[in-house]
Each structure stands twice: as structure tokens, then as C-alpha cells.
Write an enzyme that holds these catalytic residues in place. Structure first.
Site, short mmCIF file in Angstrom:
data_model
loop_
_atom_site.label_atom_id
_atom_site.label_comp_id
_atom_site.label_asym_id
_atom_site.label_seq_id
_atom_site.Cartn_x
_atom_site.Cartn_y
_atom_site.Cartn_z
N PRO A 157 0.82 -1.22 0.00
CA PRO A 157 0.00 0.00 0.00
C PRO A 157 0.86 1.27 0.00
CG PRO A 157 -0.84 -1.57 1.59
CD PRO A 157 0.50 -2.08 1.15
N TYR A 158 1.95 1.25 0.74
CA TYR A 158 2.83 2.42 0.78
C TYR A 158 3.43 2.66 -0.61
CZ TYR A 158 6.65 5.54 2.09
OH TYR A 158 7.51 6.61 2.17
N ILE A 159 3.90 1.61 -1.26
CA ILE A 159 4.47 1.74 -2.61
C ILE A 159 3.41 2.25 -3.58
CG2 ILE A 159 5.41 0.42 -4.56
CD1 ILE A 159 6.71 -1.41 -2.38
#
Length: 254
Positions: A157-159
Site C-alpha cells: 500500500p505504501y508503494i
């Protein structure tokens, strides 16, 4: 000592209560900018504004959550009402996330990361561009990450969120290039902040492993990211828009 890189520019900084955002407030002020700081933690914002004013800077703050459109709009409206215009913005508000394999990641974690890291930028861009179009243009820098350029394990999700910031940056740069607004992004490598200090503390040996992948062999200081953002906001690079500038000690080239 106040320099002139951002002399007399009115600049909004989001996520300004700590880390890269707080560093940006100090660097931009030193370079002559009038700064409007936005974040959720009023006590930290008030202390930082007081510190900046004691050094002769012009600074104000607005409390708000940039993932809420009304709060983002209020921050921009405050800057325009208080200082007459908005010349620049550093959309820095964001969060990290625990390292979890994609198939074990929960919906609430995904939703939170996307709201804070992407919706905040989306909200800010819309309000900032509206203000800049009304006052002859400006410059915007979004804070992405090396994770917006490459992938790292167990952080899907961060990427995804940081790749989305890159996409928004390029889309806005293309759309407003002929209307006096430049939009660029910085892509920091591992940077010493509250989030990373806690992350390293919970994962012994992690900082050393990360630094071993960075040609310069160290973690960045927040001021180093802020210096790059200051240049991108300045009039020293008038032909630069849609760029994603790695500030990573060479990580993405390694």
C-alpha cells in the site's frame, strides 16, 4: 542568516509538525519565504512558529487534516487571506506503514495509507492550483519517496501510494505547464524522522541493512530533503516541471 532563494514567497507546508515538514519550515524561512504550516498537532505547530518568529521569520499555522478536502481548502484560503497570494506549496503530509506481506494486509491499513498519502496530495493540489491560477501561477512540490520509483518488499500500500503521488505530479505538471504552474516531486531515500527512528528501534539491524543498499552508506537528515524542495520551489529552475527528483544517496541507481 536569511538568504534569498525563496525571498518574499508565500509557501504552504503540509505535514509541518515534525520530520521533513518541520525541517522545510526552517529551511524555507531561512531562504526568505513566508511560511504557512499545516498539520494536525497544534502544540507542535505553535512551538515551531514561535521558534521561527524568534529568528525573524514570518510564519503562521493552520490546524487541519489534509486528507479532508475542507481542511486543505481552509489552509490555502488562510494563506491567501493572510498574505494576499500563494506562491508555493510543499505537499509533505504522509505516513509510513508496517512491513506486512501483501496477502496479509488489511483493508483498513490500505485505506489509511491511501487517504493520508494520496488523498491529501489530491486535495491540496486542487485548492493550491485554484489559488495559483487566480494570482498568476506558482510552484508545487509533492513529497513522494524512492518507493514511488522502485519497489521494496512487504509494503504494497505504501508503494502504491507513493507511485500515485508521482502520477498526480506528472498529470498536474502536464495540465498546467502553460498556465504558470510548475509541479515537481522529491523522492527521498531513508530519512531520519520520528517514523524511521521508531521503525529502526523496532527492527534491530534494519538501519544498517538499508544503509548498505545506499551508495553513500547513510540515512539522510530531514534538512537535506528540504533543501532539494526549496530549490524546486524557487525561480532558479523555471524550465523544470513534471520531474521526480531522487534525494536518496544514490539508492535508485544502486
Amino acid at each position: 542568516m536569511i538568504s534569498d532563494l525563496l525571498a518574499d514567497k508565500v509557501v504552504l507546508i503540509t505535514g509541518a509538525s515534525s520530520g521533513i515538514g518541520a525541517a522545510a519550515a526552517k529551511v524555507f524561512s531561512r531562504e526568505g519565504a513566508v511560511v504557512v504550516l499545516a498539520a494536525r498537532r497544534e502544540d507542535r505547530l505553535a512551538a515551531l512558529v514561535s521558534e521561527l518568529r524568534d529568528k525573524g521569520a514570518e510564519a503562521s499555522y493552520v490546524v487541519g487534516d489534509m486528507s479532508v478536502s475542507a481542511d486543505a481548502g481552509r489552509a490555502v484560503d488562510f494563506a491567501v487571506a493572510e498574505y494576499g497570494r500563494l506562491d508555493g506549496a510543499f505537499n509533505n503530509a504522509g505516513i509510513g506503514g508496517d512491513r506486512t506481506p501483501l496477502h496479509l494486509m488489511t483493508d483498513d491499513v490500505y485505506d489509511t495509507i491511501m487517504d493520508v498519502n494520496v488523498r491529501s496530495v489530491w486535495n491540496c493540489l486542487r485548492h493550491e492550483i485554484t489559488a495559483m491560477l487566480a494570482h498568476g501561477g506558482g510552484a508545487i512540490v509533492n513529497n513522494s519517496s524512492v518507493a514511488g520509483v522502485v519497489a521494496i518488499p512487504a509494503a504494497a500500500p505504501y508503494i502504491a501510494s507513493k507511485h500515485a503521488v508521482v502520477g498526480l505530479t506528472r498529470a498536474a505538471a502536464d495540465e498546467y505547464a502553460t498556465r504558470g504552474i510548475r509541479v515537481n516531486a522529491v523522492a527521498p531515500g531513508t530519512t531520519r524522522s520520528e517514523i524511521t527512528v521508531d521503525w529502526f528501534a523496532r527492527n534491530p539491524g534494519l538501519e544498517e541493512r538499508v544503509n548498505s543498499l545506499t551508495p553513500q552508506g547513510r540515512t539522510a537528515e530531514p534538512e537535506e530533503i528540504a533543501e532539494a524542495a526549496a530549490w524546486l520551489l524557487s525561480d532558479r529552475c523555471p524550465f523544470l516541471t513534471g520531474a521526480v527528483v531522487p534525494v536518496d544517496g544514490g539508492f535508485v541507481n544502486h
